[in-house]
Motif scaffolding. Structure first.
Motif, PDB file in Angstrom:
ATOM      1  N   PRO A 100       0.821  -1.206   0.000  1.00  0.00           N
ATOM      2  CA  PRO A 100       0.000   0.000   0.000  1.00  0.00           C
ATOM      3  C   PRO A 100       0.866   1.272   0.000  1.00  0.00           C
ATOM      4  O   PRO A 100       2.032   1.246   0.346  1.00  0.00           O
ATOM      5  N   TYR A 101       0.219   2.387  -0.408  1.00  0.00           N
ATOM      6  CA  TYR A 101       0.852   3.696  -0.387  1.00  0.00           C
ATOM      7  C   TYR A 101       0.036   4.626   0.503  1.00  0.00           C
ATOM      8  O   TYR A 101      -1.181   4.476   0.637  1.00  0.00           O
ATOM      9  N   PHE A 102       0.734   5.579   1.081  1.00  0.00           N
ATOM     10  CA  PHE A 102       0.130   6.557   1.972  1.00  0.00           C
ATOM     11  C   PHE A 102       0.487   7.951   1.467  1.00  0.00           C
ATOM     12  O   PHE A 102       1.527   8.133   0.844  1.00  0.00           O
ATOM     13  N   ILE A 103      -0.372   8.918   1.745  1.00  0.00           N
ATOM     14  CA  ILE A 103      -0.101  10.308   1.379  1.00  0.00           C
ATOM     15  C   ILE A 103       0.122  11.087   2.672  1.00  0.00           C
ATOM     16  O   ILE A 103      -0.676  11.017   3.602  1.00  0.00           O
ATOM     17  N   LYS A 104       1.243  11.768   2.712  1.00  0.00           N
ATOM     18  CA  LYS A 104       1.608  12.592   3.872  1.00  0.00           C
ATOM     19  C   LYS A 104       1.494  14.048   3.433  1.00  0.00           C
ATOM     20  O   LYS A 104       2.112  14.450   2.444  1.00  0.00           O
ATOM     21  N   ILE A 105       0.706  14.828   4.164  1.00  0.00           N
ATOM     22  CA  ILE A 105       0.475  16.229   3.809  1.00  0.00           C
ATOM     23  C   ILE A 105       1.012  17.120   4.925  1.00  0.00           C
ATOM     24  O   ILE A 105       0.659  16.953   6.096  1.00  0.00           O
ATOM     25  N   GLU A 106       1.851  18.071   4.514  1.00  0.00           N
ATOM     26  CA  GLU A 106       2.364  19.085   5.429  1.00  0.00           C
ATOM     27  C   GLU A 106       1.940  20.446   4.904  1.00  0.00           C
ATOM     28  O   GLU A 106       1.789  20.626   3.690  1.00  0.00           O
ATOM     29  N   ASN A 114       7.730  26.654   6.205  1.00  0.00           N
ATOM     30  CA  ASN A 114       7.694  26.254   7.608  1.00  0.00           C
ATOM     31  C   ASN A 114       6.512  25.291   7.783  1.00  0.00           C
ATOM     32  O   ASN A 114       5.456  25.662   8.288  1.00  0.00           O
ATOM     33  N   PHE A 115       6.717  24.044   7.349  1.00  0.00           N
ATOM     34  CA  PHE A 115       5.619  23.086   7.248  1.00  0.00           C
ATOM     35  C   PHE A 115       5.300  22.418   8.583  1.00  0.00           C
ATOM     36  O   PHE A 115       6.186  22.114   9.369  1.00  0.00           O
ATOM     37  N   THR A 116       4.007  22.176   8.784  1.00  0.00           N
ATOM     38  CA  THR A 116       3.489  21.433   9.926  1.00  0.00           C
ATOM     39  C   THR A 116       2.728  20.228   9.384  1.00  0.00           C
ATOM     40  O   THR A 116       1.963  20.358   8.417  1.00  0.00           O
ATOM     41  N   LEU A 117       2.936  19.072   9.979  1.00  0.00           N
ATOM     42  CA  LEU A 117       2.249  17.854   9.532  1.00  0.00           C
ATOM     43  C   LEU A 117       0.746  17.983   9.740  1.00  0.00           C
ATOM     44  O   LEU A 117       0.287  18.284  10.838  1.00  0.00           O
ATOM     45  N   MET A 118      -0.017  17.786   8.662  1.00  0.00           N
ATOM     46  CA  MET A 118      -1.483  17.763   8.743  1.00  0.00           C
ATOM     47  C   MET A 118      -1.984  16.350   8.976  1.00  0.00           C
ATOM     48  O   MET A 118      -2.969  16.142   9.668  1.00  0.00           O
ATOM     49  N   GLY A 119      -1.319  15.376   8.349  1.00  0.00           N
ATOM     50  CA  GLY A 119      -1.751  13.998   8.513  1.00  0.00           C
ATOM     51  C   GLY A 119      -1.177  13.082   7.458  1.00  0.00           C
ATOM     52  O   GLY A 119      -0.607  13.516   6.464  1.00  0.00           O
TER      53      GLY A 119
END
Length: 175
Positions: A100-106, A114-119
């Motif tokens: 499987p693949y996952f999407i990481k959004i910052e 200056n990114f913050t992890l959204m999920g």
């Protein structure tokens, strides 16, 4: 001169058909942009860093990019993942069958870096992609031997084309 013009016209038409017939190496992503207080960020440029992660949420990153979007009056941001500024990897090199693949959004609400992890969430099929499974399998053969197609009922057919363009379908035992 007319033959040359006709030849060039045909080449242009074929190249356009080939170009527009390709599936884009991108997919849509939409999100509501909110500030730290939970208020919609409206009509403002915001930035994102997106990663495609393989196997698990903490698995290896196979693709990463950054992109910006301008939110609408409701705070909605729309992106085409695969068309941003590539940091690492290549969309065309991803073997989607090795999931499987996952999407990481910052996210950076100020449009900077200056990114913050959204999920992080698992990528799943869309309905039209699941429908394509009913087309059956395709097996290629060497030049002159055609190809083998399996129909939805599990039967296999060897399809060949003669030098004059005659197409023949022969029932065969599936490989």
């Amino acid at each position: 001169m007319k033959k040359q013009l006709a030849f060039i016209s045909v080449l242009l038409l074929l190249s356009c058909a080939y170009t527009f017939g390709q599936a884009p190496l991108a997919f849509k992503y939409q999100t509501k942009a909110k500030d730290a207080s939970g208020n919609n960020i409206v009509n403002k440029s915001v930035s994102f860093r997106m990663s495609i992660v393989q196997s698990t949420m903490s698995g290896p990153v196979v693709y990463k990019e950054t992109d910006t979007a301008t939110t609408n009056p409701f705070g909605l941001a729309t992106l085409d993942i695969g068309t941003g500024t590539v940091i690492s990897g290549s969309m065309s090199a991803i073997n989607w069958s090795n999931g499987p693949y996952f999407i990481k959004i910052e996210f950076d609400p100020n449009g900077g870096s200056n990114f913050t992890l959204m999920g992080i969430s698992q990528m799943l099929s869309v309905p039209y992609a699941m429908y394509s499974q009913s087309a059956g399998a395709v097996y290629s053969k060497t030049a002159g031997q055609g190809m083998i197609l399996s129909s939805p009922d599990g039967k296999c057919w060897q399809i060949t084309v003669s030098n004059t363009g005659v197409i023949t379908a022969t029932a065969i035992t599936c490989p």
